[in-house]
Design a protein around this motif. Structure first.
Motif, short mmCIF file in Angstrom:
data_model
loop_
_atom_site.label_atom_id
_atom_site.label_comp_id
_atom_site.label_asym_id
_atom_site.label_seq_id
_atom_site.Cartn_x
_atom_site.Cartn_y
_atom_site.Cartn_z
N SER A 214 0.82 -1.20 0.00
CA SER A 214 0.00 0.00 0.00
C SER A 214 0.86 1.26 0.00
O SER A 214 0.59 2.21 -0.74
N SER B 250 3.95 1.54 -1.08
CA SER B 250 4.65 1.65 -2.36
C SER B 250 3.74 2.27 -3.42
O SER B 250 4.18 3.05 -4.27
N ARG B 251 2.45 1.92 -3.39
CA ARG B 251 1.50 2.52 -4.34
C ARG B 251 1.28 4.00 -4.03
O ARG B 251 1.23 4.83 -4.94
N THR B 252 1.14 4.32 -2.75
CA THR B 252 0.92 5.71 -2.35
C THR B 252 2.09 6.59 -2.77
O THR B 252 1.91 7.73 -3.21
N TYR C 53 4.99 1.60 -7.25
CA TYR C 53 4.47 0.31 -7.73
C TYR C 53 4.19 0.40 -9.23
O TYR C 53 3.06 0.31 -9.69
N ALA D 296 7.10 -3.83 -10.62
CA ALA D 296 6.20 -4.24 -9.54
C ALA D 296 6.67 -5.54 -8.90
O ALA D 296 6.53 -5.74 -7.69
#
Length: 222
Positions: free
Chosen positions: A177, A179-181, A185, A190
């Motif tokens: 989470s 890494s996406r924020t 990602y 990925a």
């Protein structure tokens, strides 16, 4: 609304990454408990004294406390916003099927971890700071004896192990989470993020879980 949620998630990511770094340092310190008993006592007590007496470490510890509190508060705020935003249910909403088990149960996992932290701080931090511990041969507070005593109790081992299983699931979701924020990602790499997340989570989780089990079965007679 979206900007506020993004800000909350950025705070969660920043505090979460700092806590991930702290867990590495904490595990390295706890690995000293696996040394032969006499060496472990001296080394671990010296390490504990260093953490409590060094001004730089004290500053980092305050950042740690603020990170723990901030991480918990912003997790509640995000959960509240999500619940408000998703107040109405949809017949064809299949998000639950697509999301992982740990992402759907972060509230339960976080509650287990919070309860464990309260017990952990009470048994070790509070006792070290405000209790009257005996001194070892080097003149340091003998926290080693307290830790070993707690790890000789089967019920404590069960609580400890279950708490770190919960932490493992929490870490795995939190790593992805965050890494996406933070925009890390990307489809091209990925798989690197996933690999790092799994390796980190497994090392931290099983590293912490191994120590009390080793002590329970190898140092009970001491």
């Amino acid at each position: 609304m979206k900007q506020t949620t993004l800000t909350y998630k950025l705070v969660m990511a920043a505090t979460g990454l700092f806590l991930c770094f702290f867990l590495v340092i904490h595990l390295l310190g706890n690995l000293q408990l696996l040394l032969p008993a006499s060496a472990a006592r001296t080394q671990f007590n010296w390490y504990s004294n260093l953490l409590s007496g060094n001004i730089l470490i004290k500053i980092i510890s305050y950042v740690l406390y603020l990170s723990l509190i901030g991480h918990a508060i912003y997790a509640l705020l995000i959960t509240r916003k999500n619940n408000t935003a998703n107040g109405s249910s949809y017949v064809y909403d299949k998000r639950a099927r697509l999301s992982s088990w740990n992402s759907r149960n972060m509230g339960i996992l976080g509650t287990i971890i919070l309860i464990f932290l309260i017990i952990h701080f009470k048994d070790y931090w509070y006792v070290y700071k405000f209790g009257h511990l005996p001194l070892d041969a080097e003149g340091n507070k003998d926290l080693y004896s307290i830790v070993i005593s707690s790890f000789r109790q089967g019920w404590y081992i069960v609580i400890y192990e279950l708490s770190f299983i919960a932490l493992g699931f929490h870490l795995l979701h939190g790593f992805f989470s965050a890494s996406r924020t933070l925009g890390l990602y990307h489809p091209k790499y990925a798989w690197v993020v996933r690999a790092l997340g799994w390796v980190y989570t497994l090392l931290i989780t099983f590293g912490f879980m191994f120590i009390p089990i080793y002590i329970y079965f190898n140092l009970k007679a001491l």
